[in-house]
Design an enzyme around this catalytic site. Structure first.
Site, PDB file in Angstrom:
ATOM      1  N   HIS A 192      -3.867   6.914   1.175  1.00  0.00           N
ATOM      2  CA  HIS A 192      -4.100   5.589   0.608  1.00  0.00           C
ATOM      3  C   HIS A 192      -5.502   5.158   1.021  1.00  0.00           C
ATOM      4  CE1 HIS A 192      -4.166   1.380  -0.039  1.00  0.00           C
ATOM      5  NE2 HIS A 192      -4.041   1.076   1.234  1.00  0.00           N
ATOM      6  N   ASN A 207     -10.087  -0.985  -2.005  1.00  0.00           N
ATOM      7  CA  ASN A 207      -8.667  -0.728  -1.732  1.00  0.00           C
ATOM      8  C   ASN A 207      -7.862  -1.317  -2.892  1.00  0.00           C
ATOM      9  OD1 ASN A 207      -5.987  -0.985  -0.843  1.00  0.00           O
ATOM     10  ND2 ASN A 207      -6.574  -1.358   1.287  1.00  0.00           N
ATOM     11  N   CYS A 263       0.816  -1.221   0.000  1.00  0.00           N
ATOM     12  CA  CYS A 263       0.000   0.000   0.000  1.00  0.00           C
ATOM     13  C   CYS A 263       0.849   1.269   0.000  1.00  0.00           C
ATOM     14  CB  CYS A 263      -0.922   0.010   1.208  1.00  0.00           C
ATOM     15  SG  CYS A 263      -1.986  -1.439   1.243  1.00  0.00           S
TER      16      CYS A 263
END
Ligand code: COA
Length: 351
Positions: free
Chosen positions: A278, A308, A115
């Protein structure tokens, strides 16, 4: 000399997967997913024709065009992904080929920071540009999670969160006052490496983990394979996440690393025009927004539509905010990420 984002692009596959669709595969509900994560739908790549590389190429072509250059002008590629096309080689060279770049006076680097991949990649690119080594760097984050998830009830905590997509930027030097990357801050702590991880397939044999949860001794009868039949039978080729530990750590590290970057730059949180976190979980971003005291118009949230997308989430969100006119020349933009590793980081830049 500073590093500026000269062009930006994104690509989202056309297939929309709603929470309702996921209820056909596993025991979950639209209400649970929205309440815990804020996600309403995500995109899945076309299984046979789309890969992280092809999606990255689609995003990259837009970024390259917007930067006013051609693919042949690129002198370096940085590719961030945790779901690469192949175990090796990495996606960097595949993207070079996909973009039709035949010259060999170019480097291609693959980074695996999950991430945080985009922030780490930006930091690397910034050093190359500031040193004068490169003038046109393509940085991409792309993920095809849909092929690596566990669609049984056992995997529901992880599977509902993730989606596919790609984002790309072209980075160039600038000497314009009030433009470019101000700083990047990177952190890591390997203590909890296995708490958000895909352990198999890998070159470990399971011994060092001291548990049968992540692997089995790779006995001679397995012929030294790093994928054993038992791993397949016992559903061990899937991601693992201790959700609450990730949540609790993320809500501390996000604000910490944003404040660290601001302090180093001699700036205050009120100076931020746009925070692009993020897109891990809407609840995490809302918590960070509250701690930072930012109004709704100063934060980008698009996890509701895309889930995500790991290394792709920041460039996709940044691109969308810019395309919607929410980021303008001179704005102070803050990028922040936390994820598997654990790794976390931030970047401050003037658009
Ligand atoms: N649908 C329905 N129920 C689910 C479910 C799903 N998809 N996933 C888990 N559950 C159930 C659990 O089995 C548990 O049931 P039980 O109480 O009967 O045992 C219950 O929901 C609560 O599970 P828990 O894991 O405690 O939920 P949570 O409140 O911690 O939320 C996450 C789970 C994953 C949403 C949350 O921990 C989270 O967002 N963590 C961070 C994840 C993240 O950001 N990852 C990416 C980092 S980059």
């Amino acid at each position: 000399m500073r590093t500026k984002i000269a062009g930006i692009g994104k690509y989202l596959p056309s297939r929309v997967v709603t929470n309702e669709e996921l209820t056909h595969y596993m025991d979950t509900s639209n209400e649970w997913i929205i309440e815990r994560t804020g996600i309403e739908e995500r995109r899945y790549a076309e299984r046979h024709t789309e890969t992280p590389t092809t999606m990255a190429a689609n995003a990259a072509k837009i970024a390259i065009e917007r930067a006013g250059i051609t693919a042949e002008d690129l002198d370096f590629i940085i590719f961030a992904t945790l779901s690469p096309d192949y175990y090796f080689p990495g996606c960097g060279v595949l993207l070079q080929r996909e973009l039709g770049i035949t010259k060999t006076e170019i480097g291609a680097l693959d980074i695996r920071n999950q991430c945080t991949g985009f922030v780490y990649g930006l930091s690397i690119a910034d050093q190359f540009i500031k040193s004068g080594m490169y003038k046109n760097i393509l940085l991409v984050g792309a993920e095809k999670h849909s092929m690596g998830l566990d669609y049984s009830d056992e995997g529901r905590q992880v599977t509902v969160i993730f989606g596919d997509g790609a984002g790309a930027v072209v980075l160039q030097p600038t000497d314009k006052e009030g433009q470019g990357v101000i700083n990047t801050v990177l952190h890591s702590d390997g203590t909890h490496a296995e708490e958000l991880a895909m352990i198999n397939p890998g070159s470990h044999s399971g011994y060092h983990l001291g548990t049968e949860k992540f692997g089995y001794p790779n006995d001679d009868k397995d012929g030294g394979l790093f994928v054993t039949q038992k791993m397949v039978d016992d559903n061990m080729l899937v991601p693992n996440m201790t959700g609450q530990l990730v949540f609790k750590t993320a809500v501390v590290k996000f604000p910490e690393v944003i404040k660290e970057g601001l302090e180093k730059a001699g700036l205050k949180k009120e100076d931020i025009d746009m925070l692009v976190p993020h897109q891990a979980n809407l609840r995490i971003s809302q918590f960070v927004q509250k701690v930072m005291g930012l109004p709704d118009e100063k934060i980008v949230n698009n996890i509701q539509k895309y889930g995500n997308t790991t290394a792709a989430s920041i460039p996709i969100a940044l691109c969308e905010a810019w395309e919607n006119g929410r980021i303008k020349d001179g704005d102070l933009v803050c990028l922040a990420a936390f994820g598997s590793g654990f790794t976390w980081g931030s970047a401050l830049l003037h658009w």
